[in-house]
Design a protein around this motif. Structure first.
Motif, PDB file in Angstrom:
ATOM      1  N   SER A 180       0.842  -1.185   0.000  1.00 38.92           N
ATOM      2  CA  SER A 180       0.000   0.000   0.000  1.00 38.92           C
ATOM      3  C   SER A 180       0.886   1.247   0.000  1.00 38.92           C
ATOM      4  N   ILE A 181       0.325   2.364  -0.444  1.00 44.88           N
ATOM      5  CA  ILE A 181       1.081   3.615  -0.515  1.00 44.88           C
ATOM      6  C   ILE A 181       1.630   3.998   0.856  1.00 44.88           C
ATOM      7  N   PHE A 182       0.790   3.868   1.870  1.00 41.62           N
ATOM      8  CA  PHE A 182       1.194   4.225   3.224  1.00 41.62           C
ATOM      9  C   PHE A 182       2.326   3.331   3.720  1.00 41.62           C
ATOM     10  N   THR A 183       2.176   2.018   3.541  1.00 47.52           N
ATOM     11  CA  THR A 183       3.190   1.091   4.048  1.00 47.52           C
ATOM     12  C   THR A 183       4.500   1.232   3.291  1.00 47.52           C
ATOM     13  N   ALA A 184       4.451   1.483   1.992  1.00 47.31           N
ATOM     14  CA  ALA A 184       5.681   1.691   1.236  1.00 47.31           C
ATOM     15  C   ALA A 184       6.467   2.866   1.805  1.00 47.31           C
ATOM     16  N   ALA A 185       5.761   3.968   2.102  1.00 50.67           N
ATOM     17  CA  ALA A 185       6.432   5.132   2.683  1.00 50.67           C
ATOM     18  C   ALA A 185       6.922   4.837   4.095  1.00 50.67           C
ATOM     19  N   LEU A 186       6.162   4.037   4.845  1.00 48.25           N
ATOM     20  CA  LEU A 186       6.584   3.649   6.190  1.00 48.25           C
ATOM     21  C   LEU A 186       7.862   2.819   6.142  1.00 48.25           C
ATOM     22  N   LEU A 187       7.933   1.871   5.211  1.00 44.48           N
ATOM     23  CA  LEU A 187       9.141   1.069   5.049  1.00 44.48           C
ATOM     24  C   LEU A 187      10.343   1.950   4.726  1.00 44.48           C
ATOM     25  N   GLU A 188      10.137   2.920   3.847  1.00 47.95           N
ATOM     26  CA  GLU A 188      11.221   3.838   3.495  1.00 47.95           C
ATOM     27  C   GLU A 188      11.703   4.613   4.712  1.00 47.95           C
ATOM     28  N   ALA A 189      10.750   5.118   5.499  1.00 49.69           N
ATOM     29  CA  ALA A 189      11.122   5.903   6.678  1.00 49.69           C
ATOM     30  C   ALA A 189      11.892   5.055   7.684  1.00 49.69           C
ATOM     31  N   MET A 190      11.449   3.809   7.903  1.00 53.98           N
ATOM     32  CA  MET A 190      12.141   2.929   8.837  1.00 53.98           C
ATOM     33  C   MET A 190      13.512   2.512   8.310  1.00 53.98           C
ATOM     34  N   ALA A 191      13.703   2.593   6.994  1.00 51.94           N
ATOM     35  CA  ALA A 191      14.995   2.261   6.384  1.00 51.94           C
ATOM     36  C   ALA A 191      15.917   3.475   6.292  1.00 51.94           C
ATOM     37  N   GLY A 192      15.487   4.610   6.868  1.00 57.57           N
ATOM     38  CA  GLY A 192      16.356   5.779   6.927  1.00 57.57           C
ATOM     39  C   GLY A 192      16.147   6.805   5.855  1.00 57.57           C
ATOM     40  N   TYR A 193      15.198   6.580   4.953  1.00 58.06           N
ATOM     41  CA  TYR A 193      14.921   7.577   3.923  1.00 58.06           C
ATOM     42  C   TYR A 193      14.366   8.826   4.618  1.00 58.06           C
ATOM     43  N   GLY A 194      14.945   9.955   4.357  1.00 62.71           N
ATOM     44  CA  GLY A 194      14.475  11.184   4.978  1.00 62.71           C
ATOM     45  C   GLY A 194      15.032  11.432   6.360  1.00 62.71           C
ATOM     46  N   ALA A 195      15.934  10.560   6.855  1.00 67.75           N
ATOM     47  CA  ALA A 195      16.538  10.788   8.172  1.00 67.75           C
ATOM     48  C   ALA A 195      17.348  12.073   8.143  1.00 67.75           C
ATOM     49  N   PHE A 196      17.050  12.978   9.053  1.00 62.19           N
ATOM     50  CA  PHE A 196      17.698  14.286   9.037  1.00 62.19           C
ATOM     51  C   PHE A 196      19.116  14.227   9.581  1.00 62.19           C
ATOM     52  N   GLU A 197      19.300  13.648  10.743  1.00 60.76           N
ATOM     53  CA  GLU A 197      20.607  13.622  11.369  1.00 60.76           C
ATOM     54  C   GLU A 197      21.545  12.615  10.717  1.00 60.76           C
ATOM     55  N   ASN A 257      16.670   6.545  -5.203  1.00 57.82           N
ATOM     56  CA  ASN A 257      18.062   6.547  -4.782  1.00 57.82           C
ATOM     57  C   ASN A 257      18.214   7.488  -3.601  1.00 57.82           C
ATOM     58  N   ILE A 258      19.253   7.265  -2.808  1.00 59.65           N
ATOM     59  CA  ILE A 258      19.521   8.128  -1.660  1.00 59.65           C
ATOM     60  C   ILE A 258      20.850   8.816  -1.898  1.00 59.65           C
ATOM     61  N   PRO A 259      20.854  10.002  -2.483  1.00 56.92           N
ATOM     62  CA  PRO A 259      22.119  10.681  -2.765  1.00 56.92           C
ATOM     63  C   PRO A 259      22.754  11.233  -1.512  1.00 56.92           C
ATOM     64  N   SER A 260      24.050  11.391  -1.546  1.00 61.88           N
ATOM     65  CA  SER A 260      24.746  12.050  -0.449  1.00 61.88           C
ATOM     66  C   SER A 260      24.775  13.545  -0.714  1.00 61.88           C
ATOM     67  N   ILE A 261      25.202  14.331   0.284  1.00 53.10           N
ATOM     68  CA  ILE A 261      25.295  15.772   0.102  1.00 53.10           C
ATOM     69  C   ILE A 261      26.256  16.074  -1.047  1.00 53.10           C
ATOM     70  N   THR A 262      25.855  17.000  -1.894  1.00 52.64           N
ATOM     71  CA  THR A 262      26.656  17.332  -3.068  1.00 52.64           C
ATOM     72  C   THR A 262      28.077  17.707  -2.655  1.00 52.64           C
ATOM     73  N   PRO A 263      29.107  17.065  -3.251  1.00 53.66           N
ATOM     74  CA  PRO A 263      30.478  17.362  -2.851  1.00 53.66           C
ATOM     75  C   PRO A 263      30.862  18.799  -3.169  1.00 53.66           C
ATOM     76  N   ARG A 264      31.831  19.312  -2.366  1.00 52.28           N
ATOM     77  CA  ARG A 264      32.439  20.624  -2.554  1.00 52.28           C
ATOM     78  C   ARG A 264      31.480  21.781  -2.260  1.00 52.28           C
ATOM     79  N   LEU A 265      30.353  21.484  -1.594  1.00 47.84           N
ATOM     80  CA  LEU A 265      29.501  22.581  -1.158  1.00 47.84           C
ATOM     81  C   LEU A 265      30.197  23.336  -0.030  1.00 47.84           C
TER      82      LEU A 265
END
Length: 326
Positions: A180-197, A257-265
């Motif tokens: 489901s749309i909700f569970t897919a997003a929940l799985l992503e969040a639990m896998a660290g997608y969108g983790a701020f710190e 994909n989960i990109p890293s912070i753009t280098p050389r910023l």
């Protein structure tokens, strides 16, 4: 070095029957929690109930098990995917419910709440995915409902307790592939997608904000998760997202994909963006708290809705700049 989230306990329920997607959703959540390379809960501390096993007796027994084995320093997740109904009493509809005998076959909202109250853990997340599109749960005078009112009332007397529902009362929870749309997003969040710190932890507010943005985005604004928070003193950790590693692991069969912070910023620029993102996230939390006061989500002021959309846009732009948005 792989680490175990030893303090994590969970009861995961997917009722099935006329909602087969709920079994896939619940199984995926349980597997992610048990995955030693991701959330890393001890396998024996995650109970999965699906199909015939997801009957009222087994669900209440599993909740009693949580009350028996957990203490105040533990973290607990309770996930239920099935039907919720008001008749006007609120019921969770487990496997084998009978609309002609709800008291004998379903779980009364107040009973569910009493079992939650018995759990001593000061970090408790209850996830209810109860307003599915489709399905056959209908009764004269009944309406589908995402949240038991007694559970909402109970939040006011406890700290560190969060209830997350997949949709508003006047909406449905949309299915998708493979989940489901909700569970897919929940799985992503639990896998660290969108983790701020990006400190290795899947945290409650990061999860709530990810779901609050991704679900409406992927349903063309037709589904909006709602969150009820009680005396939340910190953005507590629900699990590891990569068994203690800092960088999230992409989920299989996902196109993001989960990109890293753009280098050389410029370092100062990155620090400024992070401060701005923190402030916008706090603002979004305050807006969501205001919106949660409108239980039926019908009388929400238009300006409040507009402020939320504007804040979400600002957050998305900064996440893109920082490379933390999949």
């Amino acid at each position: 070095m792989i680490q175990t989230f030893k303090q994590g306990y969970a009861v995961i329920v997917g009722v099935g029957a006329d909602l087969p997607v709920t079994i896939d959703d619940a199984t995926a959540i349980a597997n992610l929690l048990r995955d030693s390379s991701r959330c890393a809960y001890p396998v024996e501390q995650v109970r999965l109930l699906t199909g015939q096993e997801a009957n009222a007796r087994n669900i209440l027994s599993a909740l009693s098990w949580l009350a028996d084995v957990t203490g105040k320093d533990d973290t607990v997740i309770v996930y239920f995917s099935g039907h919720g109904m008001e008749t006007p009493d609120y019921y969770l509809m487990p496997y084998g419910y009978n609309l002609g005998n709800l008291q004998g076959t379903a779980i009364l909202g107040s009973t569910f709440t009493q079992h939650l109250q018995a759990i001593q853990a000061q970090k408790l997340l209850v996830i209810l995915d109860c307003c599915h599109a489709g399905g056959q749960a209908e009764a004269k005078g009944a309406i589908k409902s995402p949240l038991p009112p007694s559970a909402i009332a109970q939040l006011g007397s406890s700290s560190g307790r969060v209830i997350l529902a997949s949709s508003r009362k006047d909406e449905v929870s949309w299915t998708g592939q493979p989940y489901s749309i909700f569970t897919a997003a929940l799985l992503e969040a639990m896998a660290g997608y969108g983790a701020f710190e990006q400190d290795g932890y899947a945290r409650i507010l990061d999860l709530a904000m990810w779901l609050g943005r991704k679900v409406p985005e992927r349903t063309q604004d037709k589904q909006h998760p709602i969150i009820k928070i009680s005396n939340l003193e910190d953005n507590f950790a629900l699990a590891w997202y990569a068994a203690g590693e800092k960088r999230p692991h992409p989920l299989p069969n996902w196109t993001y994909n989960i990109p890293s912070i753009t280098p050389r910023l410029d370092t100062a620029q990155v620090a400024t963006w992070k401060r701005m993102l923190t402030n916008y996230r706090k603002n979004l939390q305050l807006i969501d708290e205001r919106m949660s006061e409108y239980i039926d989500f019908i009388a929400i002021p238009l300006q409040l809705e507009n402020n939320r959309r504007l804040t979400e846009t600002k957050i998305a732009e900064l996440e893109q700049k920082l490379g933390i948005k999949p």
